[in-house]
Scaffold this motif. Structure first.
Motif, PDB file in Angstrom:
ATOM      1  N   MET A   1      43.806  47.332  36.890  1.00 52.48           N
ATOM      2  CA  MET A   1      42.983  46.815  37.976  1.00 52.48           C
ATOM      3  C   MET A   1      43.276  47.483  39.312  1.00 52.48           C
ATOM      4  N   THR A   2      44.528  47.801  39.590  1.00 55.63           N
ATOM      5  CA  THR A   2      44.899  48.335  40.903  1.00 55.63           C
ATOM      6  C   THR A   2      45.025  49.851  40.938  1.00 55.63           C
ATOM      7  N   GLY A   3      45.246  50.462  39.777  1.00 56.25           N
ATOM      8  CA  GLY A   3      45.473  51.901  39.759  1.00 56.25           C
ATOM      9  C   GLY A   3      46.913  52.277  40.067  1.00 56.25           C
ATOM     10  N   TRP A   4      47.696  51.291  40.483  1.00 56.79           N
ATOM     11  CA  TRP A   4      49.117  51.540  40.789  1.00 56.79           C
ATOM     12  C   TRP A   4      49.933  51.402  39.498  1.00 56.79           C
TER      13      TRP A   4
ATOM     14  N   GLY B   1      44.812  39.494  29.699  1.00 53.42           N
ATOM     15  CA  GLY B   1      43.864  40.269  30.508  1.00 53.42           C
ATOM     16  C   GLY B   1      44.071  40.129  31.993  1.00 53.42           C
ATOM     17  N   GLU B   2      44.786  39.100  32.440  1.00 51.68           N
ATOM     18  CA  GLU B   2      45.058  38.939  33.859  1.00 51.68           C
ATOM     19  C   GLU B   2      46.191  39.861  34.291  1.00 51.68           C
ATOM     20  N   GLY B   3      46.160  40.265  35.564  1.00 51.36           N
ATOM     21  CA  GLY B   3      47.256  41.051  36.111  1.00 51.36           C
ATOM     22  C   GLY B   3      48.430  40.152  36.437  1.00 51.36           C
TER      23      GLY B   3
ATOM     24  N   ILE C   1      44.859  30.828  45.317  1.00 53.14           N
ATOM     25  CA  ILE C   1      44.087  31.513  46.350  1.00 53.14           C
ATOM     26  C   ILE C   1      42.794  32.079  45.751  1.00 53.14           C
ATOM     27  N   THR C   2      41.680  31.885  46.473  1.00 50.12           N
ATOM     28  CA  THR C   2      40.384  32.343  45.932  1.00 50.12           C
ATOM     29  C   THR C   2      39.609  33.240  46.896  1.00 50.12           C
ATOM     30  N   HIS C   3      40.190  33.580  48.059  1.00 50.54           N
ATOM     31  CA  HIS C   3      39.383  34.258  49.078  1.00 50.54           C
ATOM     32  C   HIS C   3      40.055  35.512  49.633  1.00 50.54           C
ATOM     33  N   GLU C   4      40.873  36.196  48.841  1.00 48.81           N
ATOM     34  CA  GLU C   4      41.538  37.398  49.321  1.00 48.81           C
ATOM     35  C   GLU C   4      41.171  38.606  48.462  1.00 48.81           C
ATOM     36  N   VAL C   5      41.652  39.774  48.865  1.00 47.87           N
ATOM     37  CA  VAL C   5      41.401  41.011  48.112  1.00 47.87           C
ATOM     38  C   VAL C   5      42.723  41.721  47.850  1.00 47.87           C
ATOM     39  N   PHE C   6      42.744  42.509  46.801  1.00 47.15           N
ATOM     40  CA  PHE C   6      43.833  43.450  46.532  1.00 47.15           C
ATOM     41  C   PHE C   6      43.276  44.862  46.725  1.00 47.15           C
ATOM     42  N   TRP C   7      44.150  45.777  47.122  1.00 51.10           N
ATOM     43  CA  TRP C   7      43.728  47.150  47.387  1.00 51.10           C
ATOM     44  C   TRP C   7      44.210  48.081  46.270  1.00 51.10           C
ATOM     45  N   ARG C   8      43.291  48.914  45.828  1.00 52.47           N
ATOM     46  CA  ARG C   8      43.620  49.866  44.762  1.00 52.47           C
ATOM     47  C   ARG C   8      44.320  51.091  45.342  1.00 52.47           C
ATOM     48  N   GLN C   9      44.836  51.902  44.458  1.00 52.53           N
ATOM     49  CA  GLN C   9      45.521  53.128  44.874  1.00 52.53           C
ATOM     50  C   GLN C   9      44.552  54.102  45.559  1.00 52.53           C
ATOM     51  N   ASP C  10      43.251  54.046  45.151  1.00 50.13           N
ATOM     52  CA  ASP C  10      42.273  54.976  45.744  1.00 50.13           C
ATOM     53  C   ASP C  10      41.728  54.496  47.091  1.00 50.13           C
ATOM     54  N   GLY C  11      42.263  53.396  47.621  1.00 51.79           N
ATOM     55  CA  GLY C  11      41.860  52.925  48.940  1.00 51.79           C
ATOM     56  C   GLY C  11      40.728  51.907  48.945  1.00 51.79           C
ATOM     57  N   THR C  12      40.173  51.610  47.774  1.00 57.22           N
ATOM     58  CA  THR C  12      39.121  50.591  47.699  1.00 57.22           C
ATOM     59  C   THR C  12      39.752  49.230  47.429  1.00 57.22           C
ATOM     60  N   SER C  13      38.984  48.186  47.655  1.00 53.99           N
ATOM     61  CA  SER C  13      39.493  46.832  47.430  1.00 53.99           C
ATOM     62  C   SER C  13      38.587  46.091  46.459  1.00 53.99           C
ATOM     63  N   PHE C  14      39.090  44.988  45.911  1.00 57.73           N
ATOM     64  CA  PHE C  14      38.284  44.138  45.036  1.00 57.73           C
ATOM     65  C   PHE C  14      38.709  42.686  45.245  1.00 57.73           C
ATOM     66  N   PRO C  15      37.754  41.760  45.166  1.00 54.32           N
ATOM     67  CA  PRO C  15      38.080  40.351  45.375  1.00 54.32           C
ATOM     68  C   PRO C  15      38.907  39.810  44.218  1.00 54.32           C
ATOM     69  N   VAL C  16      39.864  38.963  44.544  1.00 52.84           N
ATOM     70  CA  VAL C  16      40.740  38.410  43.504  1.00 52.84           C
ATOM     71  C   VAL C  16      40.871  36.905  43.670  1.00 52.84           C
TER      72      VAL C  16
ATOM     73  N   VAL D   1      49.798  35.683  39.152  1.00 55.80           N
ATOM     74  CA  VAL D   1      48.826  35.991  38.087  1.00 55.80           C
ATOM     75  C   VAL D   1      47.458  36.108  38.759  1.00 55.80           C
ATOM     76  N   PHE D   2      46.811  37.260  38.611  1.00 52.00           N
ATOM     77  CA  PHE D   2      45.534  37.467  39.327  1.00 52.00           C
ATOM     78  C   PHE D   2      44.472  38.051  38.394  1.00 52.00           C
ATOM     79  N   ARG D   3      43.235  37.883  38.827  1.00 54.60           N
ATOM     80  CA  ARG D   3      42.117  38.475  38.079  1.00 54.60           C
ATOM     81  C   ARG D   3      41.066  38.991  39.042  1.00 54.60           C
ATOM     82  N   ASP D   4      40.392  40.045  38.635  1.00 55.79           N
ATOM     83  CA  ASP D   4      39.318  40.663  39.406  1.00 55.79           C
ATOM     84  C   ASP D   4      38.054  39.807  39.249  1.00 55.79           C
ATOM     85  N   VAL D   5      37.514  39.289  40.380  1.00 52.80           N
ATOM     86  CA  VAL D   5      36.327  38.426  40.319  1.00 52.80           C
ATOM     87  C   VAL D   5      35.095  39.123  40.911  1.00 52.80           C
TER      88      VAL D   5
END
Length: 474
Positions: free
Chosen positions: A42-45, A20-22, A88-103, A122-126
């Protein structure tokens, strides 16, 4: 020939695609060589858009606040350079639609034959976890605020419960008393500011309490401030509260009386005793209904009703420059004058009956009434100390009494013609009475056997009255 990191990931492709993790796999140049379905969701990419490319600029180009995140500072790429694992616990990834989510992600180096060949992220949406954590923090903050409010309200509620004369001051049938009651009924249901005027001991606090109970704010606290009990600096921290560390001894943040009275009523007793400096600060808050705690910079807005009380002639104090005119008019919206007990002598039988009922509960007695001779004695006295003096005398007599009918043994300076006594200036009557009590107490002001307790007033108020009446020990 396949790149070593790509071949390494291909050997575990079925497993990596099922988790389930990216998962991203990178070669040493930072190009993506593997992307699993969870990462796509998770990213749309899609993998076809990113494989073989340096994907930092696609999903990791900015921080959460939108500021630029250079690739050379990227934790994932740094792992490819130095071979050090990073969590890392304090960053974000950006989706293809321009929104972000904490990872939360782990960047792990991959070695083959002792040589660094790439890295795996290895990342997960938190998002849901962060929302749950924030909701929990908000709930805990709300609980803390409610706990503080309940504790504060309980303190004042206990003070009200312990007050022995909750209703006795509003007993009577004389015209002047009934006129005052009608004023209380009219203004009590409004939010108008009320100024209660009357001598010491006439029951001004009882009137304030009843005004509060008649209002729509009756389910919120009635908070009292004795303006004579604090210096200007102490009054400020009492009224507005203070932040932790604001001054020596401020070991925790404390709410002031204004904040505690939010949605309720603030009773400013003995408002005529306020020093000019405190008057200025009080006026500003009454005008703006907002303030800052001592040592703080956050503006706090409050919704309160103001009731003030004094035994002084505020208008005369304004003329003498001792009380601000603008504050006087701010407080004097609806004045209520409380008659002195000598102006309502006919109410003494009803008042005494009410007080006896209260004292029976307080002292665990069963006194049924006062004999006629004693009642006549009470009605021929001039009562410079008003209802409070009557309460104190009856309490002392009940403590000494063993029967069901009370016999007043205390001697009074009684005149057969009470109206003639009223021709003596009130200040002189008050001065004589205070001197008599001080003499009985051997000039002890404070403490359990002090004159202030017998007179039913704070030590500071008695000292103030002694100074005003020029009373000193010879």
């Amino acid at each position: 020939m396949a790149h070593p990191i790509k071949q390494f990931l291909a050997d575990s492709e079925l497993l990596l695609n099922a988790v389930g993790e990216g998962i991203y796999g990178f070669d040493l140049d930072g190009n993506a060589v593997f992307i699993n379905p969870a990462a796509e969701r998770m990213t749309g990419w899609k993998a076809k858009h990113l494989l073989g490319k340096n994907i930092h600029k696609y999903h990791h180009h900015s921080h959460a606040d939108g500021s630029d995140y250079p690739a050379e500072e990227c934790n994932i790429y740094n792992t490819m350079r130095d071979g050090i694992e990073r969590k890392i616990t304090h960053e974000v990834f950006w989706r293809q639609d321009g929104t972000s989510f904490p990872v939360e992600y782990t960047s792990t180096p991959v070695h083959k034959d002792g040589k660094l060949i790439g890295a795996v992220a290895v990342f997960r949406d938190v998002s849901q976890q962060r929302e749950t954590d924030q909701a929990l923090r908000d709930a805990l903050k709300t609980v803390q605020q409610l706990t503080e409010k309940l504790q504060a309200e309980n303190t004042y509620l206990q003070a009200e419960i312990n007050e022995g004369w909750a209703d006795s001051g509003l007993v009577g049938k004389t015209d002047c008393f009934k006129q005052m009651l009608s004023q209380i009924e009219l203004v009590g249901q409004t939010d108008s500011t009320v100024l209660i005027l009357g001598e010491n001991g006439t029951g001004k606090e009882v009137i304030a309490r009843n005004l509060h109970q008649l209002s729509a704010r009756c389910h919120s606290p009635l908070v009292k401030v004795n303006c004579a009990a604090f210096t200007a600096s102490l009054l400020e921290s009492e009224l507005f509260g203070y932040e932790k560390g604001a001054f020596t001894g401020a070991n925790e943040t404390r709410k002031g009386r204004f904040e505690l009275a939010h949605k309720g009523t603030l009773f400013l007793d003995e408002v005529g005793e306020l020093p000019l400096e405190a008057q200025s600060k009080l006026l500003r808050v009454l005008q703006e209904r907002e303030f800052e705690r001592v040592g703080g910079n956050q503006t706090i807005a409050v919704d309160i009703r103001i009731i003030a009380a004094t035994n002084q002639n505020l208008l005369k104090m304004v003329e003498q420059g001792k009380f601000r005119m603008d504050l006087y008019y701010r407080l004097n919206v609806f004045p209520i004058e409380v008659p002195a007990l000598r102006q309502r002598i006919e109410d003494i039988p009803a008042l005494a009956k009410s007080i006896l009922h209260q004292l029976n509960q307080k002292l665990h007695k069963q006194v049924e009434g006062i004999n006629n001779r004693s009642l006549d004695k009470l009605m021929r006295y001039n009562w410079p100390g008003n209802i409070r003096e009557l309460q104190n005398i009856l309490e002392r007599e009940m403590i000494l009494s063993t029967g069901k009918i009370l016999h007043i043994k205390q001697n009074f300076n009684i005149s057969k013609n009470v109206p003639n006594i009223t021709k003596v200036p009130l200040a002189e009557i008050e001065k004589r009475y205070i001197l008599e009590v001080l003499s009985e107490c051997r000039w002890r002001i404070g403490g359990e056997q002090g004159a202030a307790q017998i007179l039913g007033m704070p030590d500071s108020t008695l000292r103030s009255r002694m100074k005003k009446l020029n009373i000193s020990r010879n």
